[in-house]
Design a protein around this motif. Sequence first.
Motif, short mmCIF file in Angstrom:
data_model
loop_
_atom_site.label_atom_id
_atom_site.label_comp_id
_atom_site.label_asym_id
_atom_site.label_seq_id
_atom_site.Cartn_x
_atom_site.Cartn_y
_atom_site.Cartn_z
N UNK A 193 39.28 37.11 43.14
CA UNK A 193 38.66 38.44 43.11
C UNK A 193 37.17 38.33 43.44
N UNK A 194 36.75 39.19 44.36
CA UNK A 194 35.35 39.22 44.81
C UNK A 194 34.85 40.65 44.63
N UNK A 195 33.63 40.83 44.18
CA UNK A 195 33.07 42.18 44.06
C UNK A 195 31.78 42.31 44.84
N UNK A 196 31.47 43.56 45.18
CA UNK A 196 30.17 43.79 45.84
C UNK A 196 29.19 44.26 44.78
N UNK A 197 28.10 43.53 44.63
CA UNK A 197 27.13 43.84 43.58
C UNK A 197 26.19 44.96 44.02
N UNK A 198 25.40 45.45 43.07
CA UNK A 198 24.59 46.63 43.39
C UNK A 198 23.49 46.37 44.42
N UNK A 199 23.15 45.11 44.65
CA UNK A 199 22.16 44.83 45.72
C UNK A 199 22.82 44.47 47.03
N UNK A 200 24.16 44.60 47.11
CA UNK A 200 24.87 44.32 48.37
C UNK A 200 25.31 42.89 48.52
N UNK A 201 24.93 42.02 47.58
CA UNK A 201 25.42 40.64 47.63
C UNK A 201 26.82 40.60 47.02
N UNK A 202 27.51 39.48 47.25
CA UNK A 202 28.87 39.38 46.73
C UNK A 202 28.89 38.64 45.40
N UNK A 203 29.70 39.14 44.48
CA UNK A 203 29.88 38.46 43.21
C UNK A 203 31.23 37.74 43.21
N UNK A 204 31.25 36.56 42.59
CA UNK A 204 32.54 35.89 42.41
C UNK A 204 33.09 36.35 41.06
N UNK A 205 34.22 37.05 41.07
CA UNK A 205 34.72 37.63 39.83
C UNK A 205 35.81 36.78 39.18
N UNK A 206 36.68 36.18 39.98
CA UNK A 206 37.81 35.51 39.34
C UNK A 206 38.54 34.61 40.32
N UNK A 207 39.02 33.46 39.80
CA UNK A 207 39.99 32.64 40.54
C UNK A 207 40.90 31.99 39.51
N UNK A 208 42.18 32.26 39.57
CA UNK A 208 43.09 31.67 38.59
C UNK A 208 44.46 32.30 38.68
N UNK A 209 45.16 32.27 37.54
CA UNK A 209 46.50 32.83 37.46
C UNK A 209 46.49 34.29 37.90
N UNK A 210 47.59 34.75 38.46
CA UNK A 210 47.64 36.09 39.04
C UNK A 210 47.27 37.19 38.03
N UNK A 211 46.46 38.14 38.47
CA UNK A 211 46.12 39.30 37.65
C UNK A 211 46.88 40.50 38.21
N UNK A 212 47.28 41.39 37.31
CA UNK A 212 47.88 42.63 37.82
C UNK A 212 47.16 43.81 37.21
N UNK A 213 47.49 44.99 37.70
CA UNK A 213 46.84 46.20 37.17
C UNK A 213 45.53 46.44 37.87
N UNK A 214 44.89 47.57 37.51
CA UNK A 214 43.62 47.90 38.17
C UNK A 214 42.52 46.91 37.75
N UNK A 215 41.69 46.56 38.71
CA UNK A 215 40.59 45.64 38.42
C UNK A 215 39.28 46.37 38.66
#
Length: 741
Positions: free
Chosen positions: A21-43
Motif C-alpha cells: 500500500x502506497x499513499x500520496x502525502x499532503x505535500x505530494x510525496x509518496x508515503x509507504x503505508x504497508x507491505x505484508x499479509x493481504x489486507x481487505x476492506x477499505x483502506x
Amino acid sequence: MIEFDLKEKVFHLKNNEISYVIGILENGHLGHFYFGKKLSGPLMSNMFRIDQNKGLTSNVFENNPSFSLNNERLEYPCYGSTDFREPAFDFEDKDGSHIYNFKYSDYEILSGKPSIDLPSSYGLESEASTLRIKLKDKFGLEITLSYTIFESLNIIARHTQVRNTGNEVHYIDRLMSLSMDLKDSNWEMMQFSGDWIRERHQYVTPLRPGIQSVYSHRGASSANHHPSLILKRLGANETQGEAIGMTLMYSGNHLIQCEVDSNSITRVMGGISPSYFKWKLQPNEMFQSPEMLLSYSGKGLEQLSHTFHDFVRNHIISKKWHNTTRPIVLNNWEATYFDFTEDKIVELAKQGSELGIEMFVLDDGWFGNRNSDQTGLGDWFVNRDKLPNGIEGLSKRVHDLGMQFGLWIEPEMINKGTLLYENHQDWLIGHPDRAISHGRNQYVLDYSNQEVVDHILNQLINVLDNANVDYIKWDMNKNITEAYSKTLARDQQGELFHRYILGVYYLYEKLIDRYPNILIESCASGGGRFDLAMMYYAPQAWTSDNTDAVERLKIQHTTSLFFPLITMASHISDVPNHQVGRMTSLKMRGDVANFGTFGYELDLTKLQDAEKVEIKEQVKTFKSLRELIHHGEFYRLISPFENDYNNTAWQVVSKDGNQSFVTWYQVLSRPNEPIKYLKLRGLEVDALYQITGFDEAISGSYLMYQGLLIEPSFNGVEIKEYALGDFQSRTFVIKKVNYNL
Ligand code: GLA
C-alpha cells in the motif's frame, strides 16, 4: 490486483496473499503505508499515518508544526527537505544543487509486465499487473516508479526510471531500485557474505539504530556480499514467522541497506551502489535502474524460497530452457588444469561417456598461448599445439562418443603477452598515467567501449561458427580496481561501472541471438557473480570453485534461499580436495552434488575400477531423480549453520507430491550421539510412502511428526555406511503409495 482510491489517494497492490500500500502525502510525496499479509476492506490514509508534532523537527509547511518528512514513512524519499535519513535518489543540476522536489503527477495500470532495457523478469497479462506512478519536479525531470505484482506468486518487481524532459543536463548520483519505510525495527537482517571459495555464508544480526548494509564496489555482484537481503522477525525460522526477501537483478556494483531511525522506522533500500556512480542525463534521455524483486512470507524462510524458486524458474530463466534437461557434465579443469592434449581430452571424454556422463566441457587453456595463467586471455583462437584439429575437430570427436561438447571462455579479460595486448593496450580499464593492478596476472577490458566488445564478439564468432558447441562456461576472474575509461569524458567517468556491465549484457545478447541453442553457465571465480541478471542469460551458474563436500553444504544451503537447485552447478571432484585438502567419500561428494545440476571435475582415467562402478551408479541414480530435483519443491530440513555445524539435511518433493528425495549429512563422527530422527516436510499426513529398500510403507504423519530414524538398521534395512567415521551421508528415495490411510 491494483486499485487506486482517488478520494483517499491510496494505491493498493494485492494478490491472494500479500498487499502493498502506497499513499500520496499532503505535500505530494509518496508515503509507504504497508507491505505484508493481504489486507481487505477499505483502506484510508489515516489508518496508516497521523500528523505528529514532535517538537524540534523541521517542517514542510509554514504554520504547520505537525508535518515533517522525517517522521513519515516514505516510499521514495528525496534529499533536500525535512527528511534527514538517506534518500532513495540524489540528482545534481547545472548549479551544483541537489535540491529537487518530486511530486505525484499521475499513474497508469497495465496488464502484464513491460520489459525494460536491462535483464528483467517477465510476466504475461494473465500473470501480472503493473502500476506506474509518475513524479515530477518543476525543472524538467520525471521519475517513474514501477511495481509489478504477480497473481500466483508473492512477488513484487520494482524498478525506477528517470527521464529528462527539460533543456538542461542533470546528473544522477543515486537512483535506488527500491525504497520503503517499514513501521518498526523488530527485524533480524540476514545477509549472504563470504569470499572466493566461501561464497554466501549466512550472517544474522538484529537491526540496530543507524545504517547496516551490504554492497559491492568490484564491478561484479561479488562473492563478498550477495545482492540480496532477508529481514525476518526475531525468532522466525524455516517454517514460521514473517520474512521479507529482496534480491537485485543486477551483476554490477550494488548497495542494499537498512536504516533504523529515531522513530524505530526501518528504511530499506537497494539498487546500484551510489559510490563511484554518476550518470549524465542529457535532455530527452532516460535512465533505468535494475529491477529489485521483493517477496513477503508469513510462513518463514521456506515459503520465501519456494516463491523465489518458482519465480526464477518461470519468470527469469529464458523460456527456451524451462523444459530442457540439464546435462550431466564432465569438466577437465581439476583433472588437467592447463596441461592437456587433444588425445588426453578425448580419453577423459571416452571414460565419461562409458559412465553415462552426457557432456564434456573443455575448460581454460585451449586458446592463444594459454599454458598457464600468465598469458592468453584476449586471444580467442585455438592453440594448435594442444588441439591440432581445432575446436572443430575436438568437438567432433567428443560428439562421436555420444556426448555433447562445451567450451570455457573468459571474454572480459586480457593478459599481457597476447596479440590483443600488443595491439590494444589502450583497451584496459585504468588510467594511462597510473599503475593498473592485475589479479591472476590479468586485466579487465573496457566493456564500456563498444569497439572492445565487438572485437571480442567477432573472435568468439570465429570459433563458435566453425565448431559444434552445445554449452559455454563464461568465466570472469578479476574485479575492477582502478575504474577509469579512456573513452569516457571527464563528467562521464562515473558511468563506467554501469556501462561495463551493460557491455557484458550486450555480449550475452549477441551470443544468444546467434547461438540460441547453446546453454550458457556463468561463472566468476566460482560463485562471484551468482545473480538473477546473469540467470536471465545463463540459466545455471558455477556455484563455487570450492568443490569440497563439507564446504559445499553451507554454500549450496544459502544459495537455495533465492535460487532453485536447477541453477546451481555442482560437481564431484577429486580427494584430497584441491581447495581445502579434505578427504571425503565419493558417496558423500555425490550426495552433495545431487542437489544441483550434477557433474564431475576429476581425472576419471586415474580411478580404481570400484570407483568407476560407483560413479556409474551415481550417474544412473541422478538421471532417475533429475526431474524431481530440478523441478520439485526444496526443503532445508537441517541447517549447516546451526546444530554445531555437524548435520545438514535436504529434501525435494515433486510438485505432484508423489515422489521425494531426502539426504542427511554428518560432518564429524561423535561418540554417544543421541538417536537422530529426521523430520520430513511437504508430505501428506494421511498418505503412505514407500522408501526404497524399506519393507513397509510409512505414513506421512510418521515421517513428518516423529521423523525418519537415522539408524544402522531400521525397518529391517542395514545401512552399511552407518556413522562410524567422518563425512557420512544417507539418502532416501520416497514414493507415495497410491492410497490414503
Ligand atoms: C575460474 C573458474 C574455474 C576454472 C578456472 C580456469 O577459477 O571458477 O572453474 O574455470 O577459472 O582458469
